[in-house]
Design a protein around this motif. Structure first.
Motif, PDB file in Angstrom:
ATOM      1  N   SER A 283     -23.292  -4.009  -5.114  1.00  0.00           N
ATOM      2  CA  SER A 283     -22.493  -3.007  -4.420  1.00  0.00           C
ATOM      3  C   SER A 283     -21.730  -2.144  -5.414  1.00  0.00           C
ATOM      4  CB  SER A 283     -21.502  -3.675  -3.470  1.00  0.00           C
ATOM      5  OG  SER A 283     -22.170  -4.432  -2.487  1.00  0.00           O
ATOM      6  N   VAL A 284     -21.515  -0.901  -5.038  1.00  0.00           N
ATOM      7  CA  VAL A 284     -20.601  -0.023  -5.761  1.00  0.00           C
ATOM      8  C   VAL A 284     -19.278  -0.064  -5.009  1.00  0.00           C
ATOM      9  CG1 VAL A 284     -20.120   2.351  -6.471  1.00  0.00           C
ATOM     10  CG2 VAL A 284     -22.447   1.429  -6.646  1.00  0.00           C
ATOM     11  N   CYS A 285     -18.184  -0.253  -5.747  1.00  0.00           N
ATOM     12  CA  CYS A 285     -16.888  -0.491  -5.092  1.00  0.00           C
ATOM     13  C   CYS A 285     -15.818   0.505  -5.542  1.00  0.00           C
ATOM     14  CB  CYS A 285     -16.391  -1.894  -5.418  1.00  0.00           C
ATOM     15  SG  CYS A 285     -17.510  -3.225  -4.933  1.00  0.00           S
ATOM     16  N   ALA A 286     -14.898   0.787  -4.630  1.00  0.00           N
ATOM     17  CA  ALA A 286     -13.660   1.468  -4.991  1.00  0.00           C
ATOM     18  C   ALA A 286     -12.682   0.369  -5.353  1.00  0.00           C
ATOM     19  CB  ALA A 286     -13.140   2.288  -3.823  1.00  0.00           C
ATOM     20  N   VAL A 287     -12.019   0.511  -6.489  1.00  0.00           N
ATOM     21  CA  VAL A 287     -11.096  -0.537  -6.930  1.00  0.00           C
ATOM     22  C   VAL A 287      -9.719   0.051  -7.194  1.00  0.00           C
ATOM     23  CG1 VAL A 287     -12.883  -2.014  -7.898  1.00  0.00           C
ATOM     24  CG2 VAL A 287     -11.873  -0.243  -9.329  1.00  0.00           C
ATOM     25  N   LYS A 288      -8.690  -0.754  -6.896  1.00  0.00           N
ATOM     26  CA  LYS A 288      -7.306  -0.362  -7.175  1.00  0.00           C
ATOM     27  C   LYS A 288      -6.513  -1.621  -7.471  1.00  0.00           C
ATOM     28  CE  LYS A 288      -6.364  -0.076  -2.176  1.00  0.00           C
ATOM     29  NZ  LYS A 288      -5.846   0.788  -1.091  1.00  0.00           N
ATOM     30  N   SER A 289      -5.353  -1.449  -8.012  1.00  0.00           N
ATOM     31  CA  SER A 289      -4.527  -2.597  -8.401  1.00  0.00           C
ATOM     32  C   SER A 289      -3.889  -3.240  -7.178  1.00  0.00           C
ATOM     33  CB  SER A 289      -3.441  -2.160  -9.382  1.00  0.00           C
ATOM     34  OG  SER A 289      -2.533  -1.270  -8.733  1.00  0.00           O
ATOM     35  N   ILE A 290      -3.425  -4.475  -7.344  1.00  0.00           N
ATOM     36  CA  ILE A 290      -2.758  -5.189  -6.258  1.00  0.00           C
ATOM     37  C   ILE A 290      -1.503  -4.439  -5.804  1.00  0.00           C
ATOM     38  CG2 ILE A 290      -1.514  -7.306  -5.669  1.00  0.00           C
ATOM     39  CD1 ILE A 290      -3.463  -8.838  -7.428  1.00  0.00           C
ATOM     40  N   GLN A 291      -0.808  -3.838  -6.742  1.00  0.00           N
ATOM     41  CA  GLN A 291       0.420  -3.117  -6.383  1.00  0.00           C
ATOM     42  C   GLN A 291       0.134  -1.886  -5.526  1.00  0.00           C
ATOM     43  OE1 GLN A 291       0.906  -2.601 -10.670  1.00  0.00           O
ATOM     44  NE2 GLN A 291       1.517  -0.475 -10.307  1.00  0.00           N
ATOM     45  N   ASP A 292      -1.134  -1.403  -5.566  1.00  0.00           N
ATOM     46  CA  ASP A 292      -1.519  -0.253  -4.749  1.00  0.00           C
ATOM     47  C   ASP A 292      -2.268  -0.671  -3.489  1.00  0.00           C
ATOM     48  OD1 ASP A 292      -0.413   1.643  -6.459  1.00  0.00           O
ATOM     49  OD2 ASP A 292      -2.213   1.737  -7.709  1.00  0.00           O
ATOM     50  N   ARG A 293      -2.192  -1.953  -3.152  1.00  0.00           N
ATOM     51  CA  ARG A 293      -2.962  -2.511  -2.046  1.00  0.00           C
ATOM     52  C   ARG A 293      -2.860  -1.677  -0.765  1.00  0.00           C
ATOM     53  NH1 ARG A 293      -4.518  -7.725  -0.547  1.00  0.00           N
ATOM     54  NH2 ARG A 293      -3.425  -8.611  -2.344  1.00  0.00           N
ATOM     55  N   ASP A 294      -1.655  -1.296  -0.386  1.00  0.00           N
ATOM     56  CA  ASP A 294      -1.437  -0.636   0.902  1.00  0.00           C
ATOM     57  C   ASP A 294      -1.469   0.891   0.825  1.00  0.00           C
ATOM     58  OD1 ASP A 294      -1.098  -3.141   2.146  1.00  0.00           O
ATOM     59  OD2 ASP A 294       1.002  -3.219   1.525  1.00  0.00           O
ATOM     60  N   LYS A 295      -1.771   1.423  -0.342  1.00  0.00           N
ATOM     61  CA  LYS A 295      -1.813   2.874  -0.496  1.00  0.00           C
ATOM     62  C   LYS A 295      -3.217   3.400  -0.226  1.00  0.00           C
ATOM     63  CE  LYS A 295       1.835   2.977  -4.021  1.00  0.00           C
ATOM     64  NZ  LYS A 295       2.138   3.366  -5.435  1.00  0.00           N
ATOM     65  N   PRO A 296      -3.345   4.496   0.528  1.00  0.00           N
ATOM     66  CA  PRO A 296      -4.680   5.092   0.726  1.00  0.00           C
ATOM     67  C   PRO A 296      -5.178   5.683  -0.589  1.00  0.00           C
ATOM     68  CG  PRO A 296      -2.991   6.551   1.579  1.00  0.00           C
ATOM     69  CD  PRO A 296      -2.286   5.270   1.198  1.00  0.00           C
ATOM     70  N   LEU A 297      -6.491   5.755  -0.731  1.00  0.00           N
ATOM     71  CA  LEU A 297      -7.059   6.279  -1.973  1.00  0.00           C
ATOM     72  C   LEU A 297      -6.584   7.698  -2.253  1.00  0.00           C
ATOM     73  CD1 LEU A 297     -10.741   4.961  -1.767  1.00  0.00           C
ATOM     74  CD2 LEU A 297      -8.786   3.943  -2.949  1.00  0.00           C
ATOM     75  N   ALA A 298      -6.428   8.482  -1.197  1.00  0.00           N
ATOM     76  CA  ALA A 298      -6.000   9.875  -1.375  1.00  0.00           C
ATOM     77  C   ALA A 298      -4.609   9.976  -1.991  1.00  0.00           C
ATOM     78  CB  ALA A 298      -6.042  10.608  -0.039  1.00  0.00           C
ATOM     79  N   GLY A 299      -3.842   8.893  -1.890  1.00  0.00           N
ATOM     80  CA  GLY A 299      -2.491   8.935  -2.420  1.00  0.00           C
ATOM     81  C   GLY A 299      -2.360   8.337  -3.813  1.00  0.00           C
ATOM     82  N   ILE A 300      -3.501   8.020  -4.438  1.00  0.00           N
ATOM     83  CA  ILE A 300      -3.507   7.412  -5.774  1.00  0.00           C
ATOM     84  C   ILE A 300      -4.358   8.284  -6.697  1.00  0.00           C
ATOM     85  CG2 ILE A 300      -3.942   5.294  -7.071  1.00  0.00           C
ATOM     86  CD1 ILE A 300      -4.174   3.836  -4.400  1.00  0.00           C
ATOM     87  N   PRO A 301      -3.964   8.481  -7.940  1.00  0.00           N
ATOM     88  CA  PRO A 301      -4.791   9.260  -8.875  1.00  0.00           C
ATOM     89  C   PRO A 301      -6.176   8.644  -9.040  1.00  0.00           C
ATOM     90  CG  PRO A 301      -2.591   8.932  -9.771  1.00  0.00           C
ATOM     91  CD  PRO A 301      -2.690   8.046  -8.562  1.00  0.00           C
ATOM     92  N   TYR A 302      -7.178   9.498  -9.122  1.00  0.00           N
ATOM     93  CA  TYR A 302      -8.553   9.040  -9.327  1.00  0.00           C
ATOM     94  C   TYR A 302      -8.849   8.971 -10.825  1.00  0.00           C
ATOM     95  CZ  TYR A 302     -13.656   9.041  -9.457  1.00  0.00           C
ATOM     96  OH  TYR A 302     -14.965   8.734  -9.726  1.00  0.00           O
TER      97      TYR A 302
END
Length: 283
Positions: A163-182
């Motif tokens: 699988s190809v996955c979108a990944v983010k840190s645990i601290q960003d768990r509840d943040k939508p991807l649009a609200g985090i720098p790519y």
């Protein structure tokens, strides 16, 4: 002339550049120039013309190139026939391997292969899958392990599909991807096209953060430290303790990354190539 001279002239023919040929042969430009003069004196002809823009072979030089190409092929065929006559698997295996497979899977494969076939000499080239595939097409390697789909009509074995996955840190768990720098990373052209499609379908601007890396490993490390999110194949997430989300295209198709073992039918007749294919497919 000897086989070393064949390699020199072949490298010059491929590069048309003294400096680049010297780098490929792990020698100096001065030593290379001296050897060319010795070959020309031995044959009594001018093999090439040199200028600041490169080199060009003379008609006599082109004649020599044709003959040494045939001679090199004959020597290679002779050695392969002799190797096949031995009671154990030996010979030389030239293979190309994509960067991610080489980093995460190849070491375990080689442990098994070296244990079972210690007499085989391995020449391994790593790089982006497109470049590895072109080396196979040009006959520079016996086998290729590439990621992504390539049009190849000879030996082709699917080693896996992750699988190809979108990944983010645990601290960003509840943040939508649009609200985090790519966070972007360098990859091969086939994956870039699929990634661009997924980003477009999800209305995501891949330049919003200004973070671009030439290494997936570095990209993942930045994600771990909460600097943003990224899209990476699952093979790169060994030991990753953040949040991962498997991705799908708009039509419901899973975004996956295949890994293929490619080889020519002729090469697969060689015992060392056959042994490598068997080892890789068992991994």
């Amino acid at each position: 002339m000897d086989e070393k001279d064949f390699e020199i002239l072949s490298a010059l023919s491929r590069t048309n550049n003294m400096t680049r040929a010297a780098e490929l042969l792990f020698t100096t430009q001065s030593a290379l120039s001296k050897r060319i003069i010795m070959i020309e004196n031995e044959l009594g002809v001018r093999l090439m013309l040199r200028s600041r823009t490169g080199i060009q072979f003379t008609p006599e030089g082109e004649t020599v190139l044709r003959h040494i190409t045939r001679a090199s092929e004959e020597l290679r065929d002779m050695r392969e026939e002799l190797e096949q006559s031995k009671p154990y698997v030996s010979g030389t295996l030239n293979t190309g391997v994509s960067v991610n497979y080489a980093r995460y899977t190849l070491p375990d494969v080689l442990v098994s292969f070296r244990r079972d076939y210690p007499a085989v000499t391995l020449h391994i080239t790593t790089g982006q899958s497109r470049g590895i595939f072109m080396k196979l097409m040009n006959g520079e390697i016996n086998t290729a392990i590439v990621r992504g789909d390539y049009s190849w009509k000879e030996g082709k074995i699917l080693l896996g599909r992750e699988s190809v996955c979108a990944v983010k840190s645990i601290q960003d768990r509840d943040k939508p991807l649009a609200g985090i720098p790519y966070i972007n990373h360098k990859t091969d052209s086939a994956f870039e096209l699929e990634l661009a499609q997924w980003l477009r379908e999800n209305s995501i601007n891949d330049t919003q953060s200004g973070l671009n890396f030439d290494s997936i490993e570095t990209c993942v490390e930045m994600v771990k430290r909460g600097l943003g999110w990224a899209v990476v194949p699952e093979i790169c997430l060994q030991g990753f303790d953040g949040i991962r989300q498997e991705l799908f295209f708009a039509d419901g198709t899973a975004f996956t990354r295949p890994t293929w073992l490619l080889y020519s039918h002729l090469a697969s007749e060689l015992p060392q190539v056959k042994a490598f294919i068997q080892t890789v497919t068992k991994a």
